[in-house]
Design an enzyme around this catalytic site. Structure first.
Site, PDB file in Angstrom:
ATOM      1  N   ALA A 239      40.117  -9.517  67.139  1.00 51.21           N
ATOM      2  CA  ALA A 239      39.416 -10.351  68.126  1.00 51.21           C
ATOM      3  C   ALA A 239      40.146 -11.681  68.285  1.00 51.21           C
ATOM      4  CB  ALA A 239      37.969 -10.542  67.700  1.00 51.21           C
ATOM      5  N   ARG A 240      39.707 -12.691  67.567  1.00 47.81           N
ATOM      6  CA  ARG A 240      40.344 -14.001  67.511  1.00 47.81           C
ATOM      7  C   ARG A 240      40.184 -14.540  66.103  1.00 47.81           C
ATOM      8  NH1 ARG A 240      42.464 -12.536  71.447  1.00 47.81           N
ATOM      9  NH2 ARG A 240      42.691 -13.586  73.478  1.00 47.81           N
ATOM     10  N   ASP A 264      45.316  -9.132  62.826  1.00 49.50           N
ATOM     11  CA  ASP A 264      46.270  -9.278  63.919  1.00 49.50           C
ATOM     12  C   ASP A 264      46.163 -10.661  64.544  1.00 49.50           C
ATOM     13  OD1 ASP A 264      48.276  -8.110  65.711  1.00 49.50           O
ATOM     14  OD2 ASP A 264      46.736  -8.294  67.260  1.00 49.50           O
ATOM     15  N   GLU A 269      47.684 -19.953  65.120  1.00 46.77           N
ATOM     16  CA  GLU A 269      48.795 -19.064  65.445  1.00 46.77           C
ATOM     17  C   GLU A 269      49.896 -19.897  66.087  1.00 46.77           C
ATOM     18  OE1 GLU A 269      47.673 -15.668  67.783  1.00 46.77           O
ATOM     19  OE2 GLU A 269      45.996 -15.147  66.467  1.00 46.77           O
ATOM     20  N   HIS A 288      49.728 -10.859  66.185  1.00 45.52           N
ATOM     21  CA  HIS A 288      48.987 -10.785  67.439  1.00 45.52           C
ATOM     22  C   HIS A 288      49.690  -9.848  68.424  1.00 45.52           C
ATOM     23  CE1 HIS A 288      45.944 -13.232  70.028  1.00 45.52           C
ATOM     24  NE2 HIS A 288      45.983 -11.964  70.409  1.00 45.52           N
ATOM     25  N   SER A 290      48.556  -6.361  68.635  1.00 45.48           N
ATOM     26  CA  SER A 290      47.766  -5.143  68.830  1.00 45.48           C
ATOM     27  C   SER A 290      47.530  -4.847  70.311  1.00 45.48           C
ATOM     28  CB  SER A 290      46.418  -5.258  68.112  1.00 45.48           C
ATOM     29  OG  SER A 290      45.605  -6.276  68.677  1.00 45.48           O
TER      30      SER A 290
END
Length: 335
Positions: A239-240, A264, A269, A288, A290
């Protein structure tokens, strides 16, 4: 009508729109002026008379000078960076690129679940050490089967719904948490509301976070929720990063209060090189990715082009974000 495209990737990098694709847009929309910029300076120079914007995130400092802007199309499904106060208070239409992730992200989640089930992290470490050890991957119940395992999916958007079908086909017992528990999800044995979160966490061998980042879901998984999870369970976040209290997660992983985590997304980030998540043996990190697949950028361009045709014609747009809720709400919860 003028459309400005600024395709800087969140976290660094830039998607350069191929010349052939730009030429195709110009042929299809002869009445539209396209300004493709590759820097903030270029964006600042072009945004003043733009009617529409195409990019991942719109820079809030430039919003005040975008006085003719009526539409922003996000090149990703995630739009939380675009929900700044000035935009929320405006009547501007925000659309996103939902619809590209129903295959790639569920497959990424399955890859993580299989990797943990067969304890591939331990096998990778043994390979790096040039060590043949048939016992090490078995420690702490390190090898198990997907079939028959309990999977909790938090979020019933397109990604969550697609994952339910794939996981159920593998023989997993799947339960889903969504905002409205009364709406069934094909393949899920039970659909629960947010009030049943801790019950669901205590039941699951795998917990997958597939919710949009909103005020309601920020740090949805904190210290109390991690304590509610089984010690042999894995947390998977596609998700986040802010959906999880990352410090609490690190503490739980260090204490082996849960079996591991597949992440992920992180906060921030890129993840700093000194962050403890890099060193934890029970964590699989991916940067990140996916949501990416070979057809991702052509798919984004196709969704944008379809919406641009609607915008030019004055027709209703697809994937319109409910700015109050923070996701596309055309009968489905955002993923």
């Amino acid at each position: 009508m003028k459309i400005v495209a600024y395709l800087a990737l969140p976290g660094g990098g830039h998607w350069k729109l191929p010349d052939a694709d730009r030429a195709a847009l110009e042929r299809r929309f002869p009445s539209v002026e396209f300004a493709i910029v590759e820097s903030m300076q270029g964006l600042a120079a072009e945004i003043g008379d733009a009617t529409g914007y195409f990019g991942f995130n719109f820079p809030p400092p430039l919003f005040a000078q975008a006085k003719q802007l009526r539409w922003i199309h996000s090149a990703s499904a995630g739009i939380e960076a675009n929900l700044f106060p000035a935009l929320l208070e405006s009547d501007l239409i925000l659309t996103n690129s939902t619809g590209l992730h129903e295959i790639c992200i569920p497959e990424h989640v399955l890859a993580l679940m299989f990797a943990f089930s067969r304890n591939l992290p331990a096998a990778f470490r043994l390979k790096q050490e040039h060590r043949w050890d048939r016992i090490e991957p078995l420690r702490r119940g390190g090898i198990r089967e997907i079939s028959g395992a309990n999977l909790a999916i938090l979020g019933a958007g397109p990604i969550g719904v697609a994952l339910v079908a794939k996981a159920a086909a593998l023989g997993m017992h799947v339960r889903v948490m969504r905002r409205h528990a009364g709406k069934p999800v094909a393949g899920a044995e039970q659909v629960l509301g947010p009030e049943a979160l801790h019950e669901l966490l205590g039941w699951a061998h795998f917990v997958v976070l597939a919710v949009p980042l909103t005020q309601e879901t920020k740090q949805l998984i904190g210290a109390d929720e991690l304590r509610a999870m089984r010690p042999d369970a894995f947390l998977i976040n596609i998700a986040r990063g802010d959906v999880v209290d990352q410090d609490a997660l690190v503490a739980a992983l260090r204490a082996e209060a849960l079996a591991g985590a597949g992440l992920d997304v992180t906060t921030p980030e890129p993840l700093p090189a000194e962050h403890p998540l890099w060193e934890l043996p029970n964590v699989i990190l991916t940067p990140h990715i996916s949501g990416y697949t070979r057809g991702y950028f052509p798919g984004v361009l196709a969704i944008f082009s379809d919406n641009l045709a609607r915008f030019v014609a004055g027709a209703p747009l697809h994937n319109v974000v409910d700015k109050r809720l923070g996701y596309v709400a055309n009968g489905r919860e955002g993923a």
